[in-house]
Design an enzyme around this catalytic site. Structure first.
Site, mmCIF file in Angstrom:
data_model
loop_
_atom_site.group_PDB
_atom_site.id
_atom_site.type_symbol
_atom_site.label_atom_id
_atom_site.label_comp_id
_atom_site.label_asym_id
_atom_site.label_seq_id
_atom_site.Cartn_x
_atom_site.Cartn_y
_atom_site.Cartn_z
ATOM 1 N N ARG A 1 51.554 4.572 -33.093
ATOM 2 C CA ARG A 1 51.611 4.071 -31.716
ATOM 3 C C ARG A 1 50.293 4.242 -30.973
ATOM 4 O O ARG A 1 50.046 3.549 -29.991
ATOM 5 C CB ARG A 1 52.774 4.692 -30.954
ATOM 6 C CG ARG A 1 54.124 4.184 -31.477
ATOM 7 C CD ARG A 1 55.275 4.748 -30.719
ATOM 8 N NE ARG A 1 55.189 6.190 -30.629
ATOM 9 C CZ ARG A 1 56.207 7.017 -30.747
ATOM 10 N NH1 ARG A 1 57.400 6.546 -30.955
ATOM 11 N NH2 ARG A 1 56.039 8.304 -30.648
ATOM 12 N N GLU B 1 57.224 20.798 -36.283
ATOM 13 C CA GLU B 1 58.436 21.606 -36.145
ATOM 14 C C GLU B 1 59.298 21.528 -37.399
ATOM 15 O O GLU B 1 59.979 22.470 -37.766
ATOM 16 C CB GLU B 1 59.267 21.114 -34.957
ATOM 17 C CG GLU B 1 58.608 21.300 -33.612
ATOM 18 C CD GLU B 1 59.448 20.682 -32.520
ATOM 19 O OE1 GLU B 1 60.621 21.081 -32.382
ATOM 20 O OE2 GLU B 1 58.939 19.801 -31.826
#
Length: 172
Positions: free
Chosen positions: A58, A95
């Site tokens: 993006r 994460e």
């Protein structure tokens, strides 16, 4: 223009408890998208820049029109195995695992001032990797620019002392 109002909130995506900010609704708005690019370029006035660099994928959506608007070259940071020439690579932790970014070895020349651009600043892992690739290349991070920053996730803390600019700030 209220750019935040152009971004759709999707609750519980991709999993329960996550509020996903979908920028596609801003991108498809023929008035809001170019105004957002112009506003982002305006945030960078006064910053000396030689190149715009952005991470997959993006970041490409915003980096390309910004490079055009600012009259600068564009460097793409890609996932491993996507660039055909010799590359530099930086691996980083997420994460939920690890990832890596690569850039052509000759894309950023020593001393060039690089503006890093991406869509959203959340935890900062991807952009911290981009910062490291600029450093490996011998370039200088002139600034870091995002369309949107999700507050409360600590992303800025991973980006060092570099100027961080965001067009939209909202709660995570």
């Amino acid at each position: 223009m209220d750019f935040a109002a152009k971004i759709r909130l999707i609750k519980d995506f991709p999993r329960p408890g996550i509020n996903f900010r979908d920028i596609t609704t801003l991108l498809q708005d023929r008035e809001a998208f170019p105004k957002a690019v112009d506003a982002m370029a305006g945030l960078c006035r006064g910053i000396e820049v030689d190149l715009i660099a952005c991470p997959e994928s993006r970041g490409f959506i915003l980096g390309a029109p910004l490079a055009y608007a600012m009259g600068k070259g564009l460097v793409l940071f890609r996932k491993p195995g996507k660039l055909p020439g010799k590359t530099l690579q930086y691996c980083y932790q997420l994460e939920y695992g690890s990832d890596a970014l690569e850039v052509h070895q000759d894309a950023i020349l020593p001393g060039q001032k690089v503006l890093l651009v991406d869509d959203v600043l959340a935890t900062g892992g991807t952009m911290a990797a981009a910062v490291e690739l600029v450093k490996q290349s011998g370039g200088q991070v002139a600034g870091i620019l995002f369309l949107m920053e999700l507050l409360g996730l600590g992303g800025r803390d991973k980006l060092g002392n570099h100027p961080v600019l965001t067009l939209i700030k909202c709660d995570a």
